[in-house]
Design a protein around this motif. Structure first.
Motif, PDB file in Angstrom:
ATOM      1  N   UNK A  38      16.101  20.804  38.060  1.00  0.00           N
ATOM      2  CA  UNK A  38      15.214  20.288  36.609  1.00  0.00           C
ATOM      3  C   UNK A  38      14.240  20.545  36.967  1.00  0.00           C
ATOM      4  N   UNK A  39      13.199  21.048  35.970  1.00  0.00           N
ATOM      5  CA  UNK A  39      11.711  21.441  36.017  1.00  0.00           C
ATOM      6  C   UNK A  39      10.963  20.204  35.641  1.00  0.00           C
ATOM      7  N   UNK A  40      10.312  19.683  36.699  1.00  0.00           N
ATOM      8  CA  UNK A  40       9.422  18.574  36.064  1.00  0.00           C
ATOM      9  C   UNK A  40       7.965  19.188  36.012  1.00  0.00           C
ATOM     10  N   UNK A  41       7.913  19.435  34.548  1.00  0.00           N
ATOM     11  CA  UNK A  41       6.676  20.191  34.148  1.00  0.00           C
ATOM     12  C   UNK A  41       6.865  21.310  33.393  1.00  0.00           C
ATOM     13  N   UNK A  42       5.984  22.295  33.024  1.00  0.00           N
ATOM     14  CA  UNK A  42       6.290  23.580  32.147  1.00  0.00           C
ATOM     15  C   UNK A  42       7.080  24.446  32.835  1.00  0.00           C
ATOM     16  N   UNK A  43       7.655  25.565  32.171  1.00  0.00           N
ATOM     17  CA  UNK A  43       8.145  26.562  32.884  1.00  0.00           C
ATOM     18  C   UNK A  43       9.544  26.802  32.526  1.00  0.00           C
ATOM     19  N   UNK A  44      10.254  27.801  32.908  1.00  0.00           N
ATOM     20  CA  UNK A  44      11.641  28.177  32.546  1.00  0.00           C
ATOM     21  C   UNK A  44      12.167  28.849  33.924  1.00  0.00           C
ATOM     22  N   UNK A  45      13.394  28.663  34.003  1.00  0.00           N
ATOM     23  CA  UNK A  45      14.376  29.503  34.919  1.00  0.00           C
ATOM     24  C   UNK A  45      14.837  30.975  34.209  1.00  0.00           C
ATOM     25  N   UNK A  46      14.527  31.986  35.074  1.00  0.00           N
ATOM     26  CA  UNK A  46      14.803  33.166  34.486  1.00  0.00           C
ATOM     27  C   UNK A  46      16.274  33.526  34.934  1.00  0.00           C
ATOM     28  N   UNK A  47      16.966  34.249  33.982  1.00  0.00           N
ATOM     29  CA  UNK A  47      18.623  34.460  34.143  1.00  0.00           C
ATOM     30  C   UNK A  47      18.655  35.889  33.493  1.00  0.00           C
ATOM     31  N   UNK A  48      19.527  36.526  34.372  1.00  0.00           N
ATOM     32  CA  UNK A  48      19.820  38.001  34.040  1.00  0.00           C
ATOM     33  C   UNK A  48      21.262  37.854  33.017  1.00  0.00           C
ATOM     34  N   UNK A  49      20.959  38.279  31.775  1.00  0.00           N
ATOM     35  CA  UNK A  49      21.806  38.230  30.768  1.00  0.00           C
ATOM     36  C   UNK A  49      22.623  39.723  30.743  1.00  0.00           C
ATOM     37  N   UNK A  50      23.787  39.486  29.939  1.00  0.00           N
ATOM     38  CA  UNK A  50      24.440  40.863  30.019  1.00  0.00           C
ATOM     39  C   UNK A  50      23.600  42.009  29.259  1.00  0.00           C
ATOM     40  N   UNK A  51      24.028  43.306  29.613  1.00  0.00           N
ATOM     41  CA  UNK A  51      23.249  44.299  28.817  1.00  0.00           C
ATOM     42  C   UNK A  51      21.930  44.457  29.195  1.00  0.00           C
ATOM     43  N   UNK A  52      21.420  43.990  30.291  1.00  0.00           N
ATOM     44  CA  UNK A  52      20.204  44.143  30.871  1.00  0.00           C
ATOM     45  C   UNK A  52      18.959  43.109  30.314  1.00  0.00           C
ATOM     46  N   UNK A  53      19.449  42.202  29.429  1.00  0.00           N
ATOM     47  CA  UNK A  53      18.316  41.413  28.959  1.00  0.00           C
ATOM     48  C   UNK A  53      17.975  40.172  29.869  1.00  0.00           C
ATOM     49  N   UNK A  54      17.042  39.667  29.549  1.00  0.00           N
ATOM     50  CA  UNK A  54      16.528  38.360  30.451  1.00  0.00           C
ATOM     51  C   UNK A  54      16.559  37.417  29.375  1.00  0.00           C
ATOM     52  N   UNK A  55      16.975  36.261  30.009  1.00  0.00           N
ATOM     53  CA  UNK A  55      16.947  35.109  29.231  1.00  0.00           C
ATOM     54  C   UNK A  55      16.221  33.843  30.205  1.00  0.00           C
ATOM     55  N   UNK A  56      15.640  32.940  29.529  1.00  0.00           N
ATOM     56  CA  UNK A  56      15.002  31.828  30.069  1.00  0.00           C
ATOM     57  C   UNK A  56      15.186  30.505  29.671  1.00  0.00           C
ATOM     58  N   UNK A  57      15.477  29.601  30.452  1.00  0.00           N
ATOM     59  CA  UNK A  57      16.195  28.400  30.337  1.00  0.00           C
ATOM     60  C   UNK A  57      15.537  27.235  31.132  1.00  0.00           C
ATOM     61  N   UNK A  58      15.967  25.893  30.414  1.00  0.00           N
ATOM     62  CA  UNK A  58      15.565  24.857  31.177  1.00  0.00           C
ATOM     63  C   UNK A  58      16.724  24.087  31.618  1.00  0.00           C
ATOM     64  N   UNK A  59      17.811  24.420  31.233  1.00  0.00           N
ATOM     65  CA  UNK A  59      19.147  23.981  31.908  1.00  0.00           C
ATOM     66  C   UNK A  59      19.241  24.391  33.097  1.00  0.00           C
TER      67      UNK A  59
END
Length: 262
Positions: free
Chosen positions: A97-118
């Motif tokens: 979990x993130x206690x504060x601001x920000x996102x985890x960076x995830x490699x999505x299919x097709x070369x896209x980047x996703x960002x999540x708090x989960x």
């Protein structure tokens, strides 16, 4: 004219219907990890200026007020409320979990980047740290075979205790993404956000630095949906929809009376 009032009332129905959809989505995701509630924002439609304030009313005087007839309302946008959800202890070493601001960076299919708090991550068959969909967490973390325990510090350093070794082996360090305008991120499925021109480019850095939140191992961030607030908003939206429906009925009655009289 009464027909114009019908149009205005119809826009009210459409707007309240859209707001109810936003509320329904919030309530549906009350148990979704890292979910941030949305709020519908309304804006007036164009006005018809039958008389402009300051316009000459005679050769010597001017109107003190204007005659402006509105044409209704529309949903202008939705705003994602970025307040922190409650951190819930799970005991799973790969739950983060993130206690504060920000996102985890995830490699999505097709070369896209996703960002999540989960941060409900898992270990793949190949030993990689991945999401529940199997998408790789960035930077890549490879957990070796024989690992008995994974430890992740508040600043994202990942270490593994391996059977037969006395000292823990450092596997890497997770980076946290921040944005100049997080509200500009595009919401996607599976708890992911996508970068847009409005959000700005992702700025990667160490957890706990430059306003980024600390990483909490063995915890998950719950949804920030407040059920009581959503129910209040739902009742308010329902009342607004009912009033606009009554407006349509009233205008219809006016038109019927006019037809019968004329």
């Amino acid at each position: 004219m009464p027909t114009a009032a019908l149009h205005v009332a119809r826009t009210g129905l459409d707007a309240q219907g859209a707001r109810m959809r936003v509320i329904a989505n919030n309530l549906a995701n009350v148990g979704t990890t890292g979910f941030k509630r949305d709020r519908a924002n309304f804006a007036t439609l164009a006005y018809q200026d039958a008389r402009v304030a300051g316009q000459q009313s005679s050769t010597e005087t001017a109107y003190a007020t204007g005659l402006n007839l509105g044409s209704g309302v529309s949903v202008q946008s939705t705003t994602r409320i970025e307040t922190q959800g409650v951190l819930q202890t799970t005991g799973n070493s790969l739950d983060l979990a993130l206690d504060g601001d920000g996102y985890f960076q995830i490699q999505l299919p097709g070369g896209k980047l996703g960002y999540t708090r989960a941060g409900n991550f898992s270990r793949s068959a190949e030993g990689q740290l991945v999401t529940s969909q199997g998408y790789q967490v960035l930077p890549p973390i490879q957990i070796p075979e024989g690992t008995t325990q994974v430890t992740i510090s508040d600043d994202g350093i990942v270490s593994a205790s391996i059977a037969g070794q006395t000292e823990a082996q450092q596997l890497g360090q997770l980076s946290i993404a921040s944005f100049a305008n997080p509200a500009g991120l595009q919401a996607s499925s599976n708890n992911f956000m996508l970068e847009t021109g409005a959000s700005g480019v992702a700025q990667l850095g160490v957890a706990g630095e430059n306003g980024r939140g600390h990483i909490k191992q063995g915890m998950l961030e719950g949804s920030n949906v407040n059920i009581v607030q959503e129910l209040v908003d739902m009742i308010e939206t329902q009342r607004g929809y009912e009033i606009n429906s009554k407006m349509i009925s009233a205008v219809d009655e006016m038109l019927r009376n006019a037809n019968q009289t004329l």
